[in-house]
Design an enzyme around this catalytic site. Structure first.
Site, PDB file in Angstrom:
ATOM      1  CD  GLU A 164      13.200   1.845  -6.606  1.00 38.66           C
ATOM      2  OE1 GLU A 164      13.626   2.157  -7.737  1.00 38.66           O
ATOM      3  OE2 GLU A 164      12.043   2.104  -6.234  1.00 38.66           O
TER       4      GLU A 164
ATOM      5  CD  GLU B 131      10.736   4.775  -3.442  1.00 32.07           C
ATOM      6  OE1 GLU B 131      10.185   4.779  -4.574  1.00 32.07           O
ATOM      7  OE2 GLU B 131      11.970   4.898  -3.293  1.00 32.07           O
TER       8      GLU B 131
END
Length: 531
Positions: A208, A330
């Site tokens: 991220e 995810e």
């Protein structure tokens, strides 16, 4: 962490699940009307891409009790364990055939320094987990322990490197420590108990980067990815697949930029998308909800199809041959934490609704199996949409675990083209097809058909035309429960569990099924072969 915009009414691009033919679909009938039939066509003579086993990848982050307590209890624990990892949890995960485990994060990876997790456990530094609950991190589970878990599971490691506050040198040395057959870092590894190198098939270049991994702009993140990627070097005659930190949810521009600038140095690009009913921050209860909450959650889950379509289109501009895969590493539901728990531990119960979310996503991944080669549900134990929940010595399998077990025959099977014409299910402003479906010819030679009836009130009769599939017998499993929020508790572990499904018949090349309300059904067709 994720800014999830929930669309309440999706366009045809969102709801055309697996080539769904919805031209004949109309407004959902009133409950007093008889259920309308869905139709499916499966073409066994036109095999599609492989449903990669890595789509069943699991995710273990240093978060809450996901590692400490849920997996690791230590060799001296009274909880039965093998070299520190609890036998009950490892045994349950082995029954799923877990192919890959992503570790150590997540946001935890963005601040993880691997050297703090090697050497004698009693001498490792104790840090503060600044991302998850502000609790201490003892570094008891480090590289050697994680690889021990991998060995016990019979899985492959997917390690996420620290791009957030780490250096290219630190990342390169971690790769060398793990994989080098000789040299100073190999000697250090041997000193710490492991002489031979480990295989490292997958390495994540950060996590991220647009958020907790550095709050980077896409162009900068792409340049950083190019730089770090340069120093991930595999020993001779081995290969490490490089997985870059990709986009958040619907940020297609991020994917476009990463592919344009760094695509040539990558093997895969990640995508993170969570089902967050009510939007960010997560505030909906995991267990207390009505039918509107059910429908809102499933509508948000169906967005995955449209998101993958959009990100795939951006990747296709630079990689029409689909060399670079999309790794949805995810995904899953994210609610408010269970009452009385540390909100930073992301502990949430898991109900029949979550089982539906899992089945919908696994069906969607079949539609995109030409580009999606890896996905990782978040997370494996005790965190978010977990496979397993623990409390001290107690363990329970969640409804989501059972869906993964039902879909296990999909691993490395061949996706079959499928067309679905479904009646609508609607509740308040949320409208969606009642039926989600996919089909795979498994490695066992059987055709497996995964079905979910999203309507919690009405059964859905289903007629399946089997083209190029000479099946003579069908067996099935059913997962459902009387209540939408049914769950498996430590004192009632089998409230939501698979049962034999007998309401399916094959006659003259047609399969007829009646899907119970709010159910997941997995069928296996025997005696089939291409015509």
């Amino acid at each position: 962490m994720i800014d999830v915009a929930l669309a309440v009414r999706r366009t045809a691009a969102v709801i055309l699940l697996f080539g769904a033919t919805l031209a004949n679909a109309q407004t959902a009938p009133a409950p007093s009307e008889p259920p309308r039939e869905a139709t499916i066509k499966i073409d066994g003579g036109k095999p599609g891409p492989t449903y990669d086993r890595r789509i069943f990848t699991q995710f273990a982050e240093h978060l809450g009790t996901g590692v400490y307590g849920g997996l690791w209890v230590g060799p001296s624990s009274k909880i039965p364990n093998t070299r520190g990892f609890r036998n009950d949890v490892v045994g349950a995960l082995k029954r799923l055939g877990v192919p890959v485990v992503r570790w150590p994060g997540g946001c935890f990876a963005d601040e993880y320094h691997w050297r703090e997790g090697i050497g004698p456990r009693g001498t490792r530094p104790v840090k503060v987990n600044t991302n998850w609950g502000g609790v201490t991190e003892p570094n008891t589970v480090g590289t050697h322990e994680f690889m021990e878990l991998i060995d016990q599971l019979g899985a492959e490691p997917y390690i996420s490197g620290n791009v957030g506050n780490g250096t290219p040198q630190e990342m390169a040395e971690w790769v060398e420590y793990i994989t080098a057959p000789a040299g100073t870092l190999a000697d250090l590894r041997a000193k710490n108990g492991r002489k031979s190198p480990w295989a490292l098939p997958y390495f994540g270049i950060g996590n991220e980067l647009w958020g907790c991994g550095g709050n980077m702009r896409a162009e900068y993140a792409a340049d950083v990815t190019r730089r770090y990627s340069t120093f991930i070097k595999a020993p001779a005659n081995t290969r490490i697949l490089k997985i870059a930190s990709g986009a958040n949810s619907d940020d297609v521009a991020f994917t476009d930029t990463m592919m344009r600038i760094a695509g040539g140095q990558l093997d895969a690009l990640s995508l993170h998308y969570y089902t967050v009913p009510g939007g960010w921050p997560p505030r909906a209860s995991a267990t207390v909800f009505d039918e509107t909450g059910w429908a809102q959650t499933l509508a948000a889950t169906l967005r995955m199809d449209d998101l993958i379509t959009q990100h795939t289109a951006a990747m296709d501009k630079y990689d029409p041959a689909k060399r670079v895969w999309l790794a949805v590493d995810e995904w899953g539901t994210w609610y408010a934490g269970d009452p009385g728990t540390n909100p930073g531990f992301l502990r949430q119960q898991n109900t029949l609704r979550d089982a539906m979310v899992a089945a919908i996503n696994l069906n969607i991944f079949a539609r995109h199996a030409d580009r999606v080669k890896m996905t990782a549900i978040a997370q494996m134990v005790d965190v978010l949409q977990a496979m397993i929940l623990t409390d001290g010595s107690k363990m329970v399998l969640t409804p989501t675990y059972h869906v993964f077990a039902m879909y296990r025959p999909y691993m490395d099977g061949t996706v079959l083209p499928i067309e679905v014409a479904s009646p609508w299910y609607n509740k308040d402003q949320y409208t969606m097809p009642a039926v989600s479906a996919s089909a795979v010819r498994g490695k066992d030679g059987r055709v497996h058909v995964g079905l979910a009836n999203l309507d919690p009130n009405r059964a859905t009769p289903l007629t399946v035309t089997l083209n190029g599939i000479a099946a003579t017998r069908v067996v099935g499993q059913l997962l459902t429960a009387p209540a939408m929020n049914a769950l498996n508790a430590f004192d009632a572990p089998n409230t939501v569990a698979p049962a034999a499904f007998t309401d399916a018949r094959i006659d003259a090349g047609r399969l007829t099924v009646t899907l119970p309300p709010k159910s997941v059904v997995m069928l296996a067709l025997d005696g089939d072969k291409p015509e």
